[in-house]
Design a protein around this motif. Structure first.
Motif, mmCIF file in Angstrom:
data_model
loop_
_atom_site.group_PDB
_atom_site.id
_atom_site.type_symbol
_atom_site.label_atom_id
_atom_site.label_comp_id
_atom_site.label_asym_id
_atom_site.label_seq_id
_atom_site.Cartn_x
_atom_site.Cartn_y
_atom_site.Cartn_z
ATOM 1 N N SER A 63 -45.390 49.582 -3.366
ATOM 2 C CA SER A 63 -44.764 49.701 -2.052
ATOM 3 C C SER A 63 -43.225 49.784 -2.059
ATOM 4 C CB SER A 63 -45.209 48.539 -1.150
ATOM 5 O OG SER A 63 -44.977 48.856 0.179
ATOM 6 N N VAL A 64 -42.643 50.055 -3.219
ATOM 7 C CA VAL A 64 -41.175 50.207 -3.221
ATOM 8 C C VAL A 64 -40.751 51.570 -2.667
ATOM 9 C CG1 VAL A 64 -40.632 48.556 -5.081
ATOM 10 C CG2 VAL A 64 -41.149 50.945 -5.655
ATOM 11 N N GLY A 65 -41.717 52.504 -2.594
ATOM 12 C CA GLY A 65 -41.397 53.804 -1.990
ATOM 13 C C GLY A 65 -41.375 54.976 -2.966
ATOM 14 N N LYS A 66 -42.135 54.880 -4.052
ATOM 15 C CA LYS A 66 -42.157 55.959 -5.053
ATOM 16 C C LYS A 66 -42.759 57.239 -4.467
ATOM 17 C CE LYS A 66 -44.657 53.330 -7.795
ATOM 18 N NZ LYS A 66 -44.681 52.124 -6.962
ATOM 19 N N THR A 67 -43.910 57.074 -3.808
ATOM 20 C CA THR A 67 -44.589 58.250 -3.247
ATOM 21 C C THR A 67 -43.732 58.882 -2.151
ATOM 22 O OG1 THR A 67 -46.716 57.257 -3.758
ATOM 23 C CG2 THR A 67 -46.730 59.011 -2.094
ATOM 24 N N CYS A 68 -43.144 58.059 -1.308
ATOM 25 C CA CYS A 68 -42.304 58.588 -0.220
ATOM 26 C C CYS A 68 -41.098 59.347 -0.777
ATOM 27 C CB CYS A 68 -41.818 57.459 0.685
ATOM 28 S SG CYS A 68 -43.113 56.849 1.758
ATOM 29 N N PHE A 78 -42.308 62.331 5.496
ATOM 30 C CA PHE A 78 -42.210 60.877 5.344
ATOM 31 C C PHE A 78 -43.363 60.230 6.111
ATOM 32 C CE2 PHE A 78 -40.959 56.654 6.741
ATOM 33 C CZ PHE A 78 -40.551 56.084 5.540
ATOM 34 N N ASP A 79 -44.103 59.368 5.430
ATOM 35 C CA ASP A 79 -45.223 58.678 6.077
ATOM 36 C C ASP A 79 -44.856 57.207 6.200
ATOM 37 O OD1 ASP A 79 -47.598 57.708 6.967
ATOM 38 O OD2 ASP A 79 -48.827 58.604 5.373
ATOM 39 N N LYS A 80 -44.842 56.716 7.444
ATOM 40 C CA LYS A 80 -44.429 55.312 7.582
ATOM 41 C C LYS A 80 -45.578 54.345 7.253
ATOM 42 C CE LYS A 80 -44.725 55.066 12.692
ATOM 43 N NZ LYS A 80 -46.160 55.081 12.742
ATOM 44 N N TYR A 82 -48.328 52.771 4.801
ATOM 45 C CA TYR A 82 -48.466 52.607 3.353
ATOM 46 C C TYR A 82 -49.868 52.985 2.887
ATOM 47 C CZ TYR A 82 -49.055 50.093 -1.089
ATOM 48 O OH TYR A 82 -49.344 49.755 -2.389
ATOM 49 N N THR A 85 -50.959 54.405 -4.030
ATOM 50 C CA THR A 85 -51.343 55.451 -4.993
ATOM 51 C C THR A 85 -52.394 54.837 -5.918
ATOM 52 O OG1 THR A 85 -49.136 56.384 -4.877
ATOM 53 C CG2 THR A 85 -50.458 56.999 -6.797
ATOM 54 N N GLY A 111 -48.143 51.365 -8.401
ATOM 55 C CA GLY A 111 -47.446 50.101 -8.665
ATOM 56 C C GLY A 111 -48.393 48.917 -8.609
ATOM 57 N N LYS A 168 -35.107 52.523 0.031
ATOM 58 C CA LYS A 168 -35.071 51.961 1.396
ATOM 59 C C LYS A 168 -33.659 51.513 1.779
ATOM 60 C CE LYS A 168 -39.878 50.516 0.840
ATOM 61 N NZ LYS A 168 -40.988 49.715 1.308
ATOM 62 N N ASP A 170 -31.883 52.615 4.012
ATOM 63 C CA ASP A 170 -31.736 52.530 5.485
ATOM 64 C C ASP A 170 -31.981 51.123 5.992
ATOM 65 O OD1 ASP A 170 -34.925 52.781 6.584
ATOM 66 O OD2 ASP A 170 -34.520 53.559 4.605
ATOM 67 N N LEU A 171 -32.882 50.373 5.325
ATOM 68 C CA LEU A 171 -33.202 49.023 5.792
ATOM 69 C C LEU A 171 -32.135 48.011 5.400
ATOM 70 C CD1 LEU A 171 -37.013 48.719 5.013
ATOM 71 C CD2 LEU A 171 -35.942 49.131 7.209
ATOM 72 N N SER A 208 -35.698 57.433 1.795
ATOM 73 C CA SER A 208 -36.590 58.579 2.018
ATOM 74 C C SER A 208 -36.834 58.794 3.502
ATOM 75 C CB SER A 208 -37.936 58.350 1.326
ATOM 76 O OG SER A 208 -37.724 58.053 -0.015
HETATM 77 N N1 LIG Z 1 -37.628 52.241 5.954
HETATM 78 C C1 LIG Z 1 -38.088 52.826 4.846
HETATM 79 N N2 LIG Z 1 -39.384 52.684 4.502
HETATM 80 C C2 LIG Z 1 -39.811 53.307 3.388
HETATM 81 C C3 LIG Z 1 -38.953 54.089 2.579
HETATM 82 N N3 LIG Z 1 -39.671 54.569 1.540
HETATM 83 C C4 LIG Z 1 -40.914 54.116 1.710
HETATM 84 N N4 LIG Z 1 -41.014 53.351 2.803
HETATM 85 C C5 LIG Z 1 -42.227 52.682 3.312
HETATM 86 O O1 LIG Z 1 -42.671 51.777 2.311
HETATM 87 C C6 LIG Z 1 -44.095 51.775 2.223
HETATM 88 C C7 LIG Z 1 -44.540 52.078 0.809
HETATM 89 O O2 LIG Z 1 -44.146 53.372 0.429
HETATM 90 P P1 LIG Z 1 -44.866 54.166 -0.764
HETATM 91 O O3 LIG Z 1 -44.032 55.342 -1.056
HETATM 92 O O4 LIG Z 1 -46.277 54.414 -0.459
HETATM 93 O O5 LIG Z 1 -44.772 53.097 -1.937
HETATM 94 P P2 LIG Z 1 -45.224 53.261 -3.456
HETATM 95 O O6 LIG Z 1 -44.126 52.736 -4.292
HETATM 96 O O7 LIG Z 1 -45.655 54.640 -3.715
HETATM 97 O O8 LIG Z 1 -46.460 52.262 -3.553
HETATM 98 P P3 LIG Z 1 -47.695 52.289 -4.613
HETATM 99 O O9 LIG Z 1 -48.281 53.650 -4.572
HETATM 100 O O10 LIG Z 1 -48.659 51.248 -4.179
HETATM 101 O O11 LIG Z 1 -47.123 51.944 -5.948
HETATM 102 C C8 LIG Z 1 -44.592 52.775 3.272
HETATM 103 O O12 LIG Z 1 -44.960 52.097 4.434
HETATM 104 C C9 LIG Z 1 -43.383 53.651 3.521
HETATM 105 O O13 LIG Z 1 -43.349 54.192 4.815
HETATM 106 C C10 LIG Z 1 -37.585 54.221 2.977
HETATM 107 O O14 LIG Z 1 -36.753 54.882 2.346
HETATM 108 N N5 LIG Z 1 -37.214 53.569 4.111
#
Ligand SMILES: Nc1nc2c(ncn2[C@@H]2O[C@H](COP(=O)(O)OP(=O)(O)OP(=O)(O)O)[C@@H](O)[C@H]2O)c(=O)[nH]1
Ligand SMILES: [Mg+2]
Length: 276
Positions: A63-68, A78-80, A82, A85, A111, A168, A170-171, A208
């Motif tokens: 959930s750190v945002g790799k896929t995004c 961008f999908d808000k 989660y 993967t 992750g 992230k 922006d946060l 992202s």
């Molecule tokens: N505000 C904000 N939220 C983000 C950002 N990138 C990702 N998110 C949110 O963080 C959550 C996880 O994003 P993913 O990209 O799915 O995370 P991941 O690292 O691929 O997670 P795994 O596939 O489980 O390893 C989602 O709800 C996204 O919308 C960002 O840049 N800003």
């Protein structure tokens, strides 16, 4: 994906994209290495630009945002919500660097602990490793060293390029959801820079999420970051090719007569006009 489709106009790199922070950059040169520029001009880039696809793996906590991050760059989406993967996923991106076609395969890994063993089987053969952490979660930064260690078990530490990416961004501004003060953010970034230096990784901070709603901004630093990854991977690949061709130049009859003749003939017969 159609491998023969023309390279998108916004994937053309004519100069070296710059680093984000000088104190944690892989190198601080303003331009591509002169030997690389020269080789591209003289079409002496060997397998780079012909068959080679460079592998880039993206690792980091869940959930750190790799896929995004990958989706923002490759699809501008961008999908808000989660969606974890499961195992791995990958995207192909085609570029043109200094007039040479260059392809990256971006591997998005899981992750979550339970999918990690599947994902780690895809780590091998990476030319660049992107380790992502959440700029608002110090634990995710602490875990980056373990992610790196795991990824390096499958790769050659001396040749792989490393990038440490804080997500992230922006946060990290003062919001109700994440009341992180500018001082806390600065502290986080200071720690991240230190980790990047220890790892010998280049540091980037990205978002992202689309920035201001009124502007068609595609995330923050996302494009700049991937262009930098592309450029540095390309540069390293061409330098490696040149080194290879240089060391085989003398008496390498088999190679001169093979399909690779362009690379080796030009290297041995024709004296480069502009190479230092
Ligand atoms: N505000 C904000 N939220 C983000 C950002 N990138 C990702 N998110 C949110 O963080 C959550 C996880 O994003 P993913 O990209 O799915 O995370 P991941 O690292 O691929 O997670 P795994 O596939 O489980 O390893 C989602 O709800 C996204 O919308 C960002 O840049 N800003
Ligand atoms: Mg994911």
């Amino acid at each position: 994906m159609n491998i023969l489709a023309p390279v998108r106009r916004d994937r053309v790199l004519t100069e070296l994209p710059q680093y984000l922070r000088k104190e944690a950059a892989l190198h601080v040169h303003k331009d591509f290495h002169p030997r690389v520029t020269c080789a591209c001009q003289e079409h002496r880039t060997g397998t780079v630009g012909r068959f080679k696809i460079s592998k880039v793996i993206v690792v980091g906590d869940l959930s750190v945002g790799k896929t995004c991050l990958i989706n923002r760059f490759c699809k501008d989406t961008f999908d808000k919500n989660y969606k974890a993967t499961i195992g791995v996923d990958f995207e192909m991106e085609r570029f043109e660097v200094l007039g040479v076609p260059f392809s990256l395969q971006l591997w998005d890994t899981a992750g979550q602990e339970r999918f990690k063993c599947i994902a780690s089987t895809y780590y091998r053969g990476a030319q660049a490793i992107i380790i992502v952490f959440n700029l608002n979660d110090v634990a995710s930064l602490e875990h980056t060293k373990q992610w790196l260690a795991d990824a390096l078990k499958e790769n050659d530490p001396s040749s792989v390029l490393l990038f440490l990416v804080g997500s992230k961004k922006d946060l990290s501004h003062l919001t109700l959801a994440f009341p992180q003060t500018p001082a806390q953010y600065m502290l986080m970034e200071k720690d991240a820079l230190k980790v990047a230096q220890e790892m010998k990784a280049e540091y980037w901070a990205v978002s992202s999420l689309t920035g201001l709603k009124l502007l068609p901004v595609s995330g923050e630093n996302v494009r700049e970051f991937f262009f930098r990854v592309t450029a540095l991977t390309f540069e390293a690949n061409v330098l490696a090719e040149l080194e290879k061709s240089g060391s085989r130049r003398i008496g390498d009859v088999i190679r001169i007569n093979s399909d690779d003749s362009n690379l080796y003939l030009t290297a041995s017969k024709k004296k480069p006009m502009c190479c230092p």
